[in-house]
Design an enzyme around this catalytic site. Structure first.
Site, PDB file in Angstrom:
ATOM      1  N   ASP A  69      36.665   1.982 -61.845  1.00  0.00           N
ATOM      2  CA  ASP A  69      38.227   2.431 -61.583  1.00  0.00           C
ATOM      3  C   ASP A  69      39.273   1.358 -62.122  1.00  0.00           C
ATOM      4  O   ASP A  69      39.169   0.298 -62.157  1.00  0.00           O
ATOM      5  CB  ASP A  69      38.552   2.333 -60.076  1.00  0.00           C
ATOM      6  CG  ASP A  69      37.710   3.550 -59.477  1.00  0.00           C
ATOM      7  OD1 ASP A  69      37.276   4.499 -60.084  1.00  0.00           O
ATOM      8  OD2 ASP A  69      37.256   3.342 -58.120  1.00  0.00           O
ATOM      9  N   GLU A  92      37.867  16.183 -56.403  1.00  0.00           N
ATOM     10  CA  GLU A  92      37.218  14.841 -56.089  1.00  0.00           C
ATOM     11  C   GLU A  92      37.939  14.149 -55.112  1.00  0.00           C
ATOM     12  O   GLU A  92      39.079  13.725 -55.357  1.00  0.00           O
ATOM     13  CB  GLU A  92      37.228  14.205 -57.504  1.00  0.00           C
ATOM     14  CG  GLU A  92      36.270  14.939 -58.618  1.00  0.00           C
ATOM     15  CD  GLU A  92      36.471  13.951 -59.967  1.00  0.00           C
ATOM     16  OE1 GLU A  92      36.458  12.827 -59.882  1.00  0.00           O
ATOM     17  OE2 GLU A  92      36.187  14.736 -61.017  1.00  0.00           O
TER      18      GLU A  92
END
Length: 258
Positions: A58, A47
Site C-alpha cells: 500500500d 474491495e
C-alpha cells in the site's frame, strides 16, 4: 453461482468499475453506509480493506487510512459483524483485501467460513505465497466457494501468469506497476506495452486493472485493456476529505470524466 463469477459472466461488453476502501476509516461504524452508497451509485464490485499495521503493497494514502482504522478500533471480527448486518441488502460482490498474517492469526478455515456468513464472495491477499495458496488456502476457500484473487505485475513472468490463470477463478488483479498503490496522471508506454502483452496471452480468467487510476486517461486505458478498473487511493482520499461516501463518489465520477 459465486457473485464474482456471475458479475463477469453477465456483464457482456460493459466495462466494470470496482472501488476499494479501508474498513473503519474515516469512521469505525461507517462500513455499511459506504458499501450501500457505492451500490446505490452503480459501483459493480467493492474491495473492503482489512487494516493492518504493516501493509507492504500500500502507498501512503491507504497506509494512512489503515492507521486511522486501527486507531478507531477496527478488527476483523468487528468487520465481519458489520458486513453480516447489511448482508441482505448487498447485491454486488464484496471482496476482502488483507494481509496473510491477519488471516493466519484469525485462522484460514474460520476466515473463509465467516466470509461466506457475511456475504463476502472473494479475497485478495497480496503477500500470500503461491505455494501456500495451493496447499493451505485454496482447498479451504474452494470448500466455501470463496474466490482467492491473485495479483500480477509487470515483473510477473509469463510462466507464473499462466500458472495463476490455471489455478484461480473469478478474475486476475492486474497491477499497473510494480510499485505501491497511489494515484497517477497517466500510464506511460511501458505500462501500455504490458497491458497489450497480457491481452495477447488470451488468458482464461477476466482481468481487472488497478493501482494508479485517478482520471479519465488512466480509467479509459484500463478499460480498453481489461474487463474493467479498480480504484483505491483516489476514492480513499476523497472519502477522508468529505467524510460522506455519496459526496466522495460524486467527486470521483467528476475526476474520472476529466
Amino acid at each position: 453461482m459465486n457473485k464474482i463469477n456471475r458479475l463477469f459472466s453477465e456483464r457482456g461488453s460493459r466495462k466494470l468499475l470496482s472501488l476499494y476502501f479501508c474498513a473503519g476509516c474515516p469512521t469505525l461504524e461507517g462500513t455499511g453506509e459506504v458499501i450501500l452508497t457505492m451500490q446505490q451509485k452503480g459501483i459493480d464490485m467493492i474491495e473492503v480493506g482489512i487494516p493492518f499495521s504493516d501493509p507492504l503493497a500500500d502507498g501512503p494514502v491507504i497506509q494512512a487510512a489503515g492507521t486511522v482504522a486501527l486507531r478507531n478500533g477496527m478488527t476483523l471480527t468487528k468487520l465481519f459483524q458489520q458486513l453480516e448486518d447489511i448482508k441482505t441488502q448487498v447485491r454486488i460482490p464484496l471482496v476482502l483485501m488483507g494481509y496473510y498474517n491477519v488471516i493466519m492469526h484469525y485462522g484460514v478455515e474460520n476466515f473463509c467460513k465467516r466470509c461466506v456468513e457475511a456475504g463476502v464472495s472473494g479475497t485478495i491477499i497480496p503477500d500470500l505465497p503461491f505455494a501456500d495458496y495451493l496447499e493451505v488456502v485454496k482447498p479451504v476457500a474452494d470448500k466455501y466457494d470463496l474466490r482467492v484473487i491473485m495479483m500480477i505485475t509487470p515483473e510477473t513472468s509469463e510462466e507464473r501468469i499462466r500458472f495463476i490463470d490455471q489455478y484461480t477463478e473469478g478474475f486476475i488483479y492486474m497491477v499497473s506497476s510494480a510499485s505501491t498503490t497511489g494515484a497517477q496522471q497517466s500510464f506511460d508506454e511501458a505500462k501500455q506495452a504490458y497491458f497489450r502483452h497480457i491481452n495477447g496471452m488470451n488468458l482464461r480468467n477476466p482481468r481487472m486493472i488497478g493501482f494508479g487510476i485517478s482520471n479519465r486517461q488512466t480509467l479509459e486505458s484500463a478499460q480498453q485493456n481489461a474487463a474493467g478498473a479498480i480504484i483505491g487511493s483516489k476514492f480513499v482520499t476523497l472519502l477522508n476529505q468529505t467524510k460522506e461516501p455519496g459526496k466522495a463518489l460524486d467527486l470521483l465520477f467528476e475526476a474520472l470524466s476529466q
